[in-house]
Design an enzyme around this catalytic site. Structure first.
Site, PDB file in Angstrom:
ATOM      1  N   LYS A 149       0.934  -1.225  -0.145  1.00  0.00           N
ATOM      2  CA  LYS A 149      -0.047   0.014  -0.031  1.00  0.00           C
ATOM      3  C   LYS A 149       0.846   1.245   0.058  1.00  0.00           C
ATOM      4  CE  LYS A 149      -3.532   2.381   2.767  1.00  0.00           C
ATOM      5  NZ  LYS A 149      -4.275   2.258   3.902  1.00  0.00           N
TER       6      LYS A 149
ATOM      7  N   GLU B 154      10.438  -4.893   4.625  1.00  0.00           N
ATOM      8  CA  GLU B 154      10.120  -6.328   4.137  1.00  0.00           C
ATOM      9  C   GLU B 154       9.969  -6.640   2.432  1.00  0.00           C
ATOM     10  OE1 GLU B 154       8.380  -5.038   6.525  1.00  0.00           O
ATOM     11  OE2 GLU B 154       8.837  -6.353   8.212  1.00  0.00           O
TER      12      GLU B 154
ATOM     13  N   GLY C 122      -4.754  -1.724   4.722  1.00  0.00           N
ATOM     14  CA  GLY C 122      -4.027  -3.057   4.356  1.00  0.00           C
ATOM     15  C   GLY C 122      -4.860  -4.220   4.793  1.00  0.00           C
ATOM     16  N   ARG C 123      -5.635  -4.386   5.934  1.00  0.00           N
ATOM     17  CA  ARG C 123      -6.153  -5.682   6.176  1.00  0.00           C
ATOM     18  C   ARG C 123      -7.210  -5.911   5.641  1.00  0.00           C
ATOM     19  NH1 ARG C 123      -5.110  -2.224  10.425  1.00  0.00           N
ATOM     20  NH2 ARG C 123      -6.611  -1.621  11.597  1.00  0.00           N
TER      21      ARG C 123
ATOM     22  N   GLU D 167      -4.977  -6.463  14.704  1.00  0.00           N
ATOM     23  CA  GLU D 167      -4.672  -5.078  14.427  1.00  0.00           C
ATOM     24  C   GLU D 167      -5.705  -3.992  14.635  1.00  0.00           C
ATOM     25  OE1 GLU D 167      -1.077  -4.666  11.512  1.00  0.00           O
ATOM     26  OE2 GLU D 167      -2.670  -3.892  10.354  1.00  0.00           O
TER      27      GLU D 167
ATOM     28  N   HIS E  84      -4.590 -32.713  17.990  1.00  0.00           N
ATOM     29  CA  HIS E  84      -3.449 -33.612  18.651  1.00  0.00           C
ATOM     30  C   HIS E  84      -2.499 -32.712  19.075  1.00  0.00           C
ATOM     31  CE1 HIS E  84      -5.323 -37.275  17.114  1.00  0.00           C
ATOM     32  NE2 HIS E  84      -5.720 -36.272  16.110  1.00  0.00           N
TER      33      HIS E  84
ATOM     34  N   LYS F 219       8.919  -0.624  14.317  1.00  0.00           N
ATOM     35  CA  LYS F 219       9.575  -0.283  12.862  1.00  0.00           C
ATOM     36  C   LYS F 219      10.513   0.783  13.314  1.00  0.00           C
ATOM     37  CE  LYS F 219       5.396  -0.832  10.150  1.00  0.00           C
ATOM     38  NZ  LYS F 219       4.414  -0.330   9.382  1.00  0.00           N
TER      39      LYS F 219
HETATM   40  O1  F6P Z   1       3.037  -3.301   9.552  1.00  0.00           O
HETATM   41  C1  F6P Z   1       1.633  -3.049   9.808  1.00  0.00           C
HETATM   42  C2  F6P Z   1       1.328  -2.752   8.369  1.00  0.00           C
HETATM   43  O2  F6P Z   1       1.065  -1.318   8.017  1.00  0.00           O
HETATM   44  C3  F6P Z   1      -0.198  -3.384   7.941  1.00  0.00           C
HETATM   45  O3  F6P Z   1      -1.176  -2.666   8.400  1.00  0.00           O
HETATM   46  C4  F6P Z   1      -0.145  -3.420   6.458  1.00  0.00           C
HETATM   47  O4  F6P Z   1      -0.999  -4.593   5.958  1.00  0.00           O
HETATM   48  C5  F6P Z   1       1.416  -4.086   6.213  1.00  0.00           C
HETATM   49  O5  F6P Z   1       2.049  -3.108   7.226  1.00  0.00           O
HETATM   50  C6  F6P Z   1       1.853  -3.687   4.920  1.00  0.00           C
HETATM   51  O6  F6P Z   1       1.838  -2.548   4.446  1.00  0.00           O
HETATM   52  P1  F6P Z   1       1.971  -2.071   3.112  1.00  0.00           P
HETATM   53  O7  F6P Z   1       1.087  -2.591   2.293  1.00  0.00           O
HETATM   54  O8  F6P Z   1       2.084  -0.484   2.886  1.00  0.00           O
HETATM   55  O9  F6P Z   1       3.415  -2.779   2.620  1.00  0.00           O
END
Ligand code: F6P
Length: 548
Positions: free
Chosen positions: A206, A212, A266-267, A352, A383, A511
Site C-alpha cells: 500500500k 520487508e 491494508g488488512r 490489528e 493432537h 519499525k
Molecule cells: O505493519 C503493519 C502494516 O502497516 C499493515 O497494516 C499492512 O497491512 C502491512 O503493514 C503492509 O503494509 P504495506 O501494504 O504498506 O506494505
C-alpha cells in the site's frame, strides 16, 4: 452515542451474567428442544449455529440492547456513507466499495468512488486474464508459469490465505508463491523452486515503503536483471500500491501498475488490486464471485435485523465472553485444510483492528478489547492444543468452520473430518462428570484405588462455548462471505468498545527502533552505547557468534 445508555446496558448484562453463571449449555438444550432451531441463522450457503453458547433469550436481548445503546446502526450508516470513521487518519474505511459489483454510487469523503473502482478492477482483471491465458508473456516470450507475490501483512495474508483456500480453482499451469518475511530464507527457499524466465513478480505494498517488501523486491530485481538482463525487469515485474509515484523508480511499466486508495486499510485490501495474484490464479470470473460473496454480506449486514444479523451476533458473543466472562482468547478452527491460513488472516484483521487501549477520544478504555486470536486446521490441532481447550484453566470460545461437501475425491475422509468437528464442539459443551468417569472405569474392572487415582484426570468440565459455521463447499463466493462476516464483526466490536478499528499505531514503534538498530547491527564497530543494556548485550553476543 449515548454512553450513559451503554453503561446501563453493560450493568444489566453484568447482573444477568451473575444470574446465569451456573447454567450449563447442555441443560439449556434439555430445557428447550427447539434451541438449535431458534439459535442458528441460515445465510445463503452458510449456516451459523450459535446454540452452543452460554446464553439464553434474555442474554440475547440484553446484548442487542448494548448494540443499540452503542449505536451500532448509526455507526454502520456512517461507515457505509464513507464518513471518516478512521478518526486518527481522517479517512473513511470504504473497502465495501471494492466488492460493489453493481456500480451503484458509493461515497468516500463525499466523492463517488465507483467510477475509479470499476476502472481499476477492469484494468487489473484484464491483466490477470492476459497473464493467465498467455497473451501477456515473460521477457522471453513464454507463458508465465509462476507468480510471486511480495507483500506483508494485508498485502500478503489475504491473497496467500485465499489462494490456498481456493486451490481447486487455480489454473493447473500456474503456481502461486507468497514471500513476506525479510528473513532471506523466505525468498531464498522460494527462489530455488522458481523458473526465473517464466516468473511474474508482483510487488504489493500500500505504502510502497515497507521494509520487508521493498527488500525482497530489490533482491529479486537484482537477480532478474543479472540472470535475464536489465530490460527483462519491465516484463517480469508489476506492482500494486496507493503510491503510484514511488513505483516508477523501480522500473515498472506504467501499464503494469495497479492502484487502490487510502480509504482501503491494508488488512481490508484483499478485495482491491492487492488480490491480483489470486485473480491470476482463479481468473476474473471467479474473482468476481469472491467479490460477490463480500457484497452479499454487506447487503446482509446493512439490512438484516440485529437479532438475525450474523456479524452483529458474532461480535456480541465475543463481547459477552471478553467483557463479562473474562475470556482472553478466541480460537478459529477450520476443519478444512485449505483454510489453514484463515486464522492467521483473522489475527491481523481482529488484533490489528481492535488491539487498542484508548477510545475514540484518546482516553483509556474502561474494558478489555480484542482477545488473542489463534487457530490451526482440525483435526491436526486436536493432537496439539485441544488438551488445553478441554481441560485447561483458560476457557477458549471456539469458531468451528466446516464444509458439508468433501473438497477432495474421497468422501470417507470427509465423513471422518466432519464427525471430528462435531465431536469437538460436542465434547467442549457436554464434558464428562466424575460420576460418568467412575462408572466407565468400573466397567473396565479397575480397582477402587486405581479409580480414585485416575478419575480426576479424566474429568471434562464441559460448558465450553463454540459457534459452528457450516457451509456447503468452499467456493470463491463462500470464502468472500466468510471474510466479510469477520470484517463486520470486527467493526461492530470496535463500535461497542468505542475504539478506532481502522488505524494501527501500535506497529510503528518497533519499525522505528528497527530503523535505528539496523546500522548498528550492520556495522560490528558501531558503538551500542545508546542501546539499553539487554539490547547491547545481545548485539555483543551476536557479534561474537558472527566472528566465531
Ligand atoms: O505493519 C503493519 C502494516 O502497516 C499493515 O497494516 C499492512 O497491512 C502491512 O503493514 C503492509 O503494509 P504495506 O501494504 O504498506 O506494505
Amino acid at each position: 452515542m449515548a454512553r450513559g445508555e451503554v453503561a446501563q446496558a453493560l450493568a444489566a448484562l453484568e447482573t444477568h451474567r451473575r444470574d446465569i453463571g451456573s447454567q450449563r449449555i447442555a441443560d439449556l438444550f434439555t430445557a428447550d428442544p427447539q434451541r438449535f432451531e431458534r439459535f442458528h441463522v441460515k445465510l445463503d450457503d452458510i449456516l451459523f449455529d450459535f446454540s452452543k453458547h452460554r446464553l439464553n433469550e434474555t442474554t440475547l436481548a440484553l446484548l442487542l440492547d448494548l448494540a443499540r445503546a452503542a449505536d451500532v446502526e448509526g455507526r454502520r450508516r456512517a461507515l457505509f456513507a464513507g464518513e471518516p470513521v478512521n478518526t486518527t487518519e481522517h479517512r473513511p474505511a470504504m473497502h465495501m466499495a471494492l466488492r460493489n459489483l453493481t456500480g451503484e454510487p458509493m461515497f468516500a469523503a463525499g466523492r463517488d468512488v465507483m467510477p475509479a473502482v470499476l476502472d481499476e478492477r477492469r484494468k487489473m482483471e484484464a491483466f490477470a486474464e492476459a497473464v493467465r491465458n498467455g497473451e501477456i508473456t515473460s521477457a522471453s516470450g513464454e507463458r508465465f508459469t509462476d507468480v510471486v507475490n511480495f507483500g506483508i501483512g494485508g498485502s500478503d495474508l489475504g491473497p496467500a490465505m485465499a489462494a490456498r483456500a481456493l486451490t481447486p480453482f487455480i489454473a493447473d499451469h500456474l503456481t502461486l508463491h507468497f514471500v513476506a518475511n525479510v528473513d532471506g530464507a523466505d525468498f531464498g527457499d522460494t527462489l530455488k523452486r522458481l523458473p526465473l524466465a517464466t516468473t511474474l513478480f508482483i510487488i504489493c505494498s500500500k505504502t510502497f515503503t515497507t521494509l520487508e517488501t521493498m527488500t525482497n523486491a530489490a533482491t529479486a530485481r537484482a537477480i532478474v536483471a543479472q540472470a535475464l538482463g536489465e530490460a527483462a525487469v519491465a516484463d517480469q515485474f508489476c506492482a500494486v500500491s496507493t503510491h503510484l509515484d514511488k513505483i516508477a523508480a523501480f522500473g515498472i511499466r506504467s501499464d503494469r501498475v495497479f492502484g487502490f486508495w487510502d480509504w482501503v486499510g491494508g488488512r481490508y485490501s484483499i478485495w482491491s488490486s492487492i488480490g491480483l495474484s489470486l485473480a491470476i490464479g482463479i481468473g476474473a470470473e471467479k474473482f468476481d464471485k469472491f467479490l460477490l460473496g463480500g457484497q452479499d454480506i454487506d447487503a446482509h449486514f446493512t439490512t438484516a435485523p440485529l437479532e438475525r444479523n450474523v456479524p452483529v451476533l458474532m461480535a456480541l458473543f465475543g463481547v459477552w465472553y471478553r467483557n463479562f466472562w473474562g475470556f482472553a482468547t478466541h480460537a478459529v478452527i477450520p476443519y478444512d485444510e485449505r483454510m489453514a491460513r484463515f486464522p492467521a488472516y483473522l489475527q491481523q484483521l481482529e488484533m490489528e483492528s481492535n488491539g487498542k487501549s484508548v477510545d475514540l477520544s484518546g482516553a483509556p478504555v474502561r474494558c478489555a478489547t480484542a482477545p488473542v486470536i489463534f487457530g490451526e486446521p482440525g483435526t491436526n490441532c486436536q493432537h496439539a492444543f485441544f488438551q488445553l481447550l478441554h481441560q485447561g484453566t483458560e476457557i477458549v470460545p471456539v469458531d468451528f468452520l466446516i464444509a458439508a461437501q468433501p473438497s477432495g475425491a474421497d468422501a470417507k475422509h470427509h465423513q471422518l473430518l466432519f464427525a471430528n468437528c462435531l465431536a469437538q464442539s460436542q465434547a467442549l459443551m457436554q464434558g464428562r462428570t466424575i460420576e460418568e468417569v467412575v462408572a466407565r472405569l468400573r466397567a473396565e474392572n479397575l480397582s477402587a484405588e486405581a479409580i480414585e487415582a485416575l478419575a480426576p484426570h479424566k474429568v471434562f468440565e464441559g460448558n465450553r462455548p463454540s459457534s459452528t459455521f457450516l457451509y456447503k463447499r468452499l467456493s470463491p463466493r463462500v470464502l468472500g462471505q466468510l471474510i466479510a462476516l469477520y470484517e463486520h464483526k470486527v467493526f461492530v466490536q470496535g463500535v461497542i468498545w468505542n475504539i478506532n478499528s481502522f488505524d494501527q499505531w501500535g506497529v510503528e514503534l518497533g519499525k522505528e527502533l528497527a530503523g535505528k538498530l539496523a546500522p548498528i547491527v550492520a556495522d560490528p564497530n558501531r558503538s551500542t552505547e545508546e542501546c539499553d543494556r539487554s539490547t547491547a548485550g545481545l548485539i555483543a553476543a551476536a557479534r561474537k557468534h558472527c566472528k566465531g
